[in-house]
Write a protein that holds these residues in place. Sequence first.
Motif, PDB file in Angstrom:
ATOM      1  N   VAL A   1       5.809  -1.954  -1.826  1.00 12.62           N
ATOM      2  CA  VAL A   1       5.924  -3.371  -1.901  1.00 12.62           C
ATOM      3  C   VAL A   1       5.085  -3.982  -0.759  1.00 12.62           C
TER       4      VAL A   1
ATOM      5  N   THR B   1       0.848  -8.420   7.467  1.00 11.93           N
ATOM      6  CA  THR B   1       1.347  -7.701   6.220  1.00 11.93           C
ATOM      7  C   THR B   1       1.572  -6.397   6.436  1.00 11.93           C
TER       8      THR B   1
ATOM      9  N   ILE C   1       4.816  -6.861   1.964  1.00 10.01           N
ATOM     10  CA  ILE C   1       5.510  -8.019   2.301  1.00 10.01           C
ATOM     11  C   ILE C   1       4.807  -8.512   3.607  1.00 10.01           C
TER      12      ILE C   1
ATOM     13  N   GLY D   1       8.171 -10.153  -1.864  1.00  9.85           N
ATOM     14  CA  GLY D   1       7.221  -9.114  -1.757  1.00  9.85           C
ATOM     15  C   GLY D   1       6.204  -9.029  -3.153  1.00  9.85           C
TER      16      GLY D   1
END
Length: 142
Positions: A18, A40, A20, A5
């Motif tokens: 975050v 994402t 990811i 991340g």
Amino acid sequence: MEQIGFITKILPEDKCKVLISRISGCKGTCKTCGGCSTPTMHIVMKNTLDAEVGDRVKIGVDSNIILKYSIFLYGFPILMFILSILLVNITLSNLKGIDIIGFVVGLFTMFLAFLIIKFVDKKYAYLATKAMYMEEIISKND
């Protein structure tokens, strides 16, 4: 299961945002299709490593929590569907057209199961933050 991340924002109460990549089924390395694009998404998680904006972190996922939730999410509606059809067939076995009645009752029960799941999901959404945790900082921001 682990993921990488990218810290995009520090939030109050020792939390951070975050970025990811979603996990795709084929991992994006299939030679027959040329690889898939994996979208994402941002998640909010506890900043246990005092990471800063721009840091790359390794994120661990508690597979036990994910597995239990998946079994509940997919298994509960199917179980309710099958049990309601069986119950209708056992209790009202002498009715004409019992198969159609059982199917309609099964669909209605499955709809109720989805409403129950929606309620449970809202009530226990905080458990999602416990399923993911920071393991280590891979690289500091530049």
